[in-house]
Each structure stands twice: as C-alpha cells, then as structure tokens.
Design a protein around this motif. Structure first.
Motif, PDB file in Angstrom:
ATOM      1  N   PRO A  87       2.242  -9.291 -18.213  1.00 56.25           N
ATOM      2  CA  PRO A  87       1.193  -8.425 -16.879  1.00 56.25           C
ATOM      3  C   PRO A  87       1.917  -7.176 -16.629  1.00 56.25           C
ATOM      4  O   PRO A  87       2.911  -6.903 -17.032  1.00 56.25           O
ATOM      5  CB  PRO A  87       2.000  -9.638 -15.748  1.00 56.25           C
ATOM      6  CG  PRO A  87       3.059 -10.569 -16.806  1.00 56.25           C
ATOM      7  CD  PRO A  87       2.894 -10.410 -17.777  1.00 56.25           C
ATOM      8  N   PHE A  88       1.350  -6.366 -15.683  1.00 52.30           N
ATOM      9  CA  PHE A  88       1.761  -5.162 -15.457  1.00 52.30           C
ATOM     10  C   PHE A  88       1.887  -4.483 -13.488  1.00 52.30           C
ATOM     11  O   PHE A  88       0.794  -5.899 -13.145  1.00 52.30           O
ATOM     12  CB  PHE A  88       1.500  -3.774 -15.653  1.00 52.30           C
ATOM     13  CG  PHE A  88      -0.177  -4.410 -15.524  1.00 52.30           C
ATOM     14  CD1 PHE A  88      -0.890  -3.668 -14.428  1.00 52.30           C
ATOM     15  CD2 PHE A  88      -1.842  -4.566 -15.864  1.00 52.30           C
ATOM     16  CE1 PHE A  88      -1.949  -3.559 -13.954  1.00 52.30           C
ATOM     17  CE2 PHE A  88      -2.678  -4.776 -15.523  1.00 52.30           C
ATOM     18  CZ  PHE A  88      -2.829  -4.789 -14.981  1.00 52.30           C
ATOM     19  N   ASN A  89       2.184  -4.259 -12.989  1.00 53.01           N
ATOM     20  CA  ASN A  89       2.592  -4.536 -11.385  1.00 53.01           C
ATOM     21  C   ASN A  89       1.295  -3.519 -11.204  1.00 53.01           C
ATOM     22  O   ASN A  89       0.721  -2.173 -11.749  1.00 53.01           O
ATOM     23  CB  ASN A  89       3.621  -3.266 -11.019  1.00 53.01           C
ATOM     24  CG  ASN A  89       3.904  -3.199  -9.555  1.00 53.01           C
ATOM     25  OD1 ASN A  89       2.734  -3.867  -9.017  1.00 53.01           O
ATOM     26  ND2 ASN A  89       4.815  -2.605  -9.138  1.00 53.01           N
ATOM     27  N   PRO A  90       0.244  -3.979 -10.346  1.00 53.87           N
ATOM     28  CA  PRO A  90      -1.558  -3.819 -10.215  1.00 53.87           C
ATOM     29  C   PRO A  90      -1.240  -3.132  -8.565  1.00 53.87           C
ATOM     30  O   PRO A  90      -2.412  -2.502  -8.335  1.00 53.87           O
ATOM     31  CB  PRO A  90      -1.840  -5.073 -10.033  1.00 53.87           C
ATOM     32  CG  PRO A  90      -0.677  -5.919  -9.417  1.00 53.87           C
ATOM     33  CD  PRO A  90       0.633  -5.124  -9.897  1.00 53.87           C
ATOM     34  N   LEU A  91      -0.303  -2.771  -8.072  1.00 57.39           N
ATOM     35  CA  LEU A  91      -0.132  -1.624  -7.434  1.00 57.39           C
ATOM     36  C   LEU A  91      -1.194  -0.693  -6.293  1.00 57.39           C
ATOM     37  O   LEU A  91      -1.948  -0.706  -6.367  1.00 57.39           O
ATOM     38  CB  LEU A  91       0.985  -2.445  -6.409  1.00 57.39           C
ATOM     39  CG  LEU A  91       1.303  -1.739  -4.258  1.00 57.39           C
ATOM     40  CD1 LEU A  91       0.556  -2.791  -3.851  1.00 57.39           C
ATOM     41  CD2 LEU A  91       2.533  -2.136  -4.556  1.00 57.39           C
ATOM     42  N   ALA A  92      -0.505  -0.076  -7.480  1.00 56.69           N
ATOM     43  CA  ALA A  92      -1.204   1.332  -7.556  1.00 56.69           C
ATOM     44  C   ALA A  92      -2.977   1.292  -7.548  1.00 56.69           C
ATOM     45  O   ALA A  92      -3.480   1.824  -6.781  1.00 56.69           O
ATOM     46  CB  ALA A  92      -0.429   2.393  -8.427  1.00 56.69           C
ATOM     47  N   ALA A  93      -3.338   0.710  -9.193  1.00 50.12           N
ATOM     48  CA  ALA A  93      -4.570  -0.210  -9.085  1.00 50.12           C
ATOM     49  C   ALA A  93      -5.456  -0.408  -7.843  1.00 50.12           C
ATOM     50  O   ALA A  93      -5.985   0.511  -7.373  1.00 50.12           O
ATOM     51  CB  ALA A  93      -4.814  -1.183  -9.654  1.00 50.12           C
ATOM     52  N   LEU A  94      -4.578  -1.526  -6.642  1.00 56.89           N
ATOM     53  CA  LEU A  94      -4.666  -2.171  -6.296  1.00 56.89           C
ATOM     54  C   LEU A  94      -5.646  -0.781  -4.886  1.00 56.89           C
ATOM     55  O   LEU A  94      -6.840  -1.209  -4.203  1.00 56.89           O
ATOM     56  CB  LEU A  94      -4.866  -3.478  -5.216  1.00 56.89           C
ATOM     57  CG  LEU A  94      -4.307  -4.409  -6.889  1.00 56.89           C
ATOM     58  CD1 LEU A  94      -3.166  -5.404  -5.791  1.00 56.89           C
ATOM     59  CD2 LEU A  94      -5.450  -5.240  -6.528  1.00 56.89           C
ATOM     60  N   ARG A  95      -3.775  -0.315  -4.353  1.00 55.63           N
ATOM     61  CA  ARG A  95      -4.052   0.470  -3.320  1.00 55.63           C
ATOM     62  C   ARG A  95      -5.009   2.142  -3.988  1.00 55.63           C
ATOM     63  O   ARG A  95      -5.926   2.842  -3.236  1.00 55.63           O
ATOM     64  CB  ARG A  95      -3.259   1.999  -3.282  1.00 55.63           C
ATOM     65  CG  ARG A  95      -1.893   0.683  -2.713  1.00 55.63           C
ATOM     66  CD  ARG A  95      -0.805   1.093  -3.120  1.00 55.63           C
ATOM     67  NE  ARG A  95       0.316   0.134  -2.151  1.00 55.63           N
ATOM     68  CZ  ARG A  95       1.789   0.371  -1.592  1.00 55.63           C
ATOM     69  NH1 ARG A  95       1.872   1.899  -1.665  1.00 55.63           N
ATOM     70  NH2 ARG A  95       2.607  -0.659  -1.165  1.00 55.63           N
ATOM     71  N   LEU A  96      -5.498   2.152  -4.805  1.00 54.27           N
ATOM     72  CA  LEU A  96      -6.889   3.123  -5.501  1.00 54.27           C
ATOM     73  C   LEU A  96      -7.970   2.661  -4.983  1.00 54.27           C
ATOM     74  O   LEU A  96      -8.547   3.320  -4.576  1.00 54.27           O
ATOM     75  CB  LEU A  96      -6.256   3.717  -6.778  1.00 54.27           C
ATOM     76  CG  LEU A  96      -7.531   4.610  -7.648  1.00 54.27           C
ATOM     77  CD1 LEU A  96      -7.768   5.730  -6.793  1.00 54.27           C
ATOM     78  CD2 LEU A  96      -7.211   4.480  -9.112  1.00 54.27           C
ATOM     79  N   CYS A  97      -8.070   1.723  -5.474  1.00 56.97           N
ATOM     80  CA  CYS A  97      -9.048   0.650  -5.252  1.00 56.97           C
ATOM     81  C   CYS A  97      -9.914   1.088  -3.334  1.00 56.97           C
ATOM     82  O   CYS A  97     -11.255   1.077  -3.795  1.00 56.97           O
ATOM     83  CB  CYS A  97      -9.392  -0.335  -5.544  1.00 56.97           C
ATOM     84  SG  CYS A  97     -10.900  -1.149  -5.263  1.00 56.97           S
ATOM     85  N   ILE A  98      -8.716   0.506  -2.356  1.00 57.96           N
ATOM     86  CA  ILE A  98      -9.431   0.958  -1.505  1.00 57.96           C
ATOM     87  C   ILE A  98      -8.475   1.794  -0.991  1.00 57.96           C
ATOM     88  O   ILE A  98      -9.548   2.524  -0.035  1.00 57.96           O
ATOM     89  CB  ILE A  98      -7.729   0.000  -0.874  1.00 57.96           C
ATOM     90  CG1 ILE A  98      -7.740  -1.126  -1.304  1.00 57.96           C
ATOM     91  CG2 ILE A  98      -7.712   0.216   0.938  1.00 57.96           C
ATOM     92  CD1 ILE A  98      -6.964  -1.788  -0.928  1.00 57.96           C
ATOM     93  N   ALA A  99      -8.639   3.155  -1.111  1.00 61.88           N
ATOM     94  CA  ALA A  99      -8.358   4.656  -1.250  1.00 61.88           C
ATOM     95  C   ALA A  99      -9.998   5.129  -1.760  1.00 61.88           C
ATOM     96  O   ALA A  99     -10.355   5.730  -0.453  1.00 61.88           O
ATOM     97  CB  ALA A  99      -7.521   5.215  -2.199  1.00 61.88           C
ATOM     98  N   ALA A 100     -10.351   5.050  -2.573  1.00 61.44           N
ATOM     99  CA  ALA A 100     -10.929   4.850  -2.557  1.00 61.44           C
ATOM    100  C   ALA A 100     -12.804   4.195  -3.042  1.00 61.44           C
ATOM    101  O   ALA A 100     -13.634   4.801  -2.997  1.00 61.44           O
ATOM    102  CB  ALA A 100     -11.534   4.804  -4.775  1.00 61.44           C
ATOM    103  N   GLY A 101     -12.530   3.756  -1.162  1.00 61.00           N
ATOM    104  CA  GLY A 101     -13.621   2.780  -0.396  1.00 61.00           C
ATOM    105  C   GLY A 101     -13.570   1.216  -1.035  1.00 61.00           C
ATOM    106  O   GLY A 101     -14.615   1.053  -0.475  1.00 61.00           O
TER     107      GLY A 101
END
Length: 215
Positions: A87-101
C-alpha cells in the motif's frame, strides 16, 4: 457523471489505494440512468475507526488480494498494472481528486495514472502529470482548507452510512460493498424489492449464536 439522467442517486465511496475500486470504476463510469456522486474517502481512516486490519496488513491475504485483483482485471480484459509499491499513502491523490471537482474526468485520470499506468501517487510531484491534465499546477491547491474539509465530510458521510470498506455504493440507504457487488447493485436498481423477500428479511434479524472474545 455527465451521462447520468439524475432520476436516482447513488454515493460511491472509494479510495485510489484500492485496485478493486479501479476495476469497479470501469463499469460505473458508463453506468446509465443514475446520478453517481463520487466521494473520495481515506480507507485507512475507516480501518482505524472500526479497529480493523486492511487486507495488505495480513501477509497471506495481501498476496492473495493482489493476485485476485490482477486475475479479475486480466479475466475482464481491463488493463491494470500495480504501482511501484503498495500500500501507499493515497492522501495526495484523494485531495487532488477533490480539488479537481471529483468528476468523471478527475476520477478517471487519477485511476489511470495509478492503476493503468502503474505510477506512484504519494506526492504532488508523483501526481504532477495528471494534475496538469486536470488544470492544477500548484501543490497548494491540495492543501486548501475547503479540500481538506470536503475529504472530512466524505469520511463522516461514509461513517454515518455504515460504510466499512472500499469501494462501496450507497443507494436508498443500502450498502453494496466491493467490486464483485456491482451486479447486486444493478439488480437492486432494477428491482428495489430485492431485499424484501422472506429469505432476505430474515437476514436482518438473524441471531448471533456466539461472538469472538477479545484477543
């Protein structure tokens, strides 16, 4: 989703860390006749909330889970390549998704980056190519208070709905957990009385004969 008619709504709780979320997404992004709200949520947060181990925290289950995901992808003809480490830390990906709508384009682009192209996704630098495609070129966009708050609200909504894993679809208060529950979700949409049979109703009040003691 742009192609949805809006007559019914489902919430889809998912984390980019999950290969099964990627696999289910391939069906959901083309799903007709329903308004799908994509709600990124931190899977590790759910595990902590429920004092539960994830599949990758049990060595034998970790290997089986990875093999099972790859097998399901290969069997379905869905291109899939695991990222460099998991596993990896997905926090950046989750936040990017939200920032992009959190729309179809954002979810699709990030999933493709991680699971179709097999690329790292722990930092903004890892995600810079997909972020650029989504019109985000500043890591600060991921640190905005509104983004963090939206992720927290998704988590709170998941907990309130009783979500215990990802991916999970929630419609009419009913939970459909896992990529292999997609067909069950489809059947429910076609027949909302699916859980009203005598056999199904009995399950809701089935007694517990014994319970595992603390270890």
């Amino acid at each position: 989703m742009a192609e949805a008619t809006g007559q019914r709504r489902a919430d889809w709780f998912f984390d980019f860390i999950s290969p099964f979320a990627y696999l289910q997404w391939q069906a959901l992004k083309r799903f007709p006749g329903i308004e799908m709200a994509c709600r990124p949520v931190l899977f590790a947060g759910l595990l902590s909330h429920l004092s539960h181990k994830g599949p990758a925290e049990i060595p034998a289950k970790r290997l089986f889970t990875y093999r099972h995901a790859q097998w399901r992808a290969d069997r379905a003809g869905i291109p899939m390549a695991f990222p460099p480490a998991h596993p990896f830390n997905p926090l950046a990906a989750l936040r990017l998704c939200i920032a992009a709508g959190s729309g179809t384009d954002a979810v699709d682009a990030i999933f493709d980056h991680v699971w179709r192209e097999g690329r790292a996704a722990e930092t903004f630098e890892d995600l810079a190519p997909v972020a650029a495609k989504l019109g985000i070129d500043d890591a600060g966009a991921l640190a905005q208070g509104a983004v963090k708050q939206a992720l927290r609200e998704n988590f709170d909504a998941a907990v309130q709905a009783g979500v215990f894993g990802v991916p999970t679809l929630v419609v009419d208060g009913e939970l459909f957990w896992g990529e292999d529950a997609t067909a069950m979700f489809e059947d429910y949409l076609a027949d909302p009385g699916l859980f009203a049979t005598d056999a199904m109703r009995r399950l809701a009040s089935l007694p517990v004969a014994t319970a595992r003691r603390g270890i």
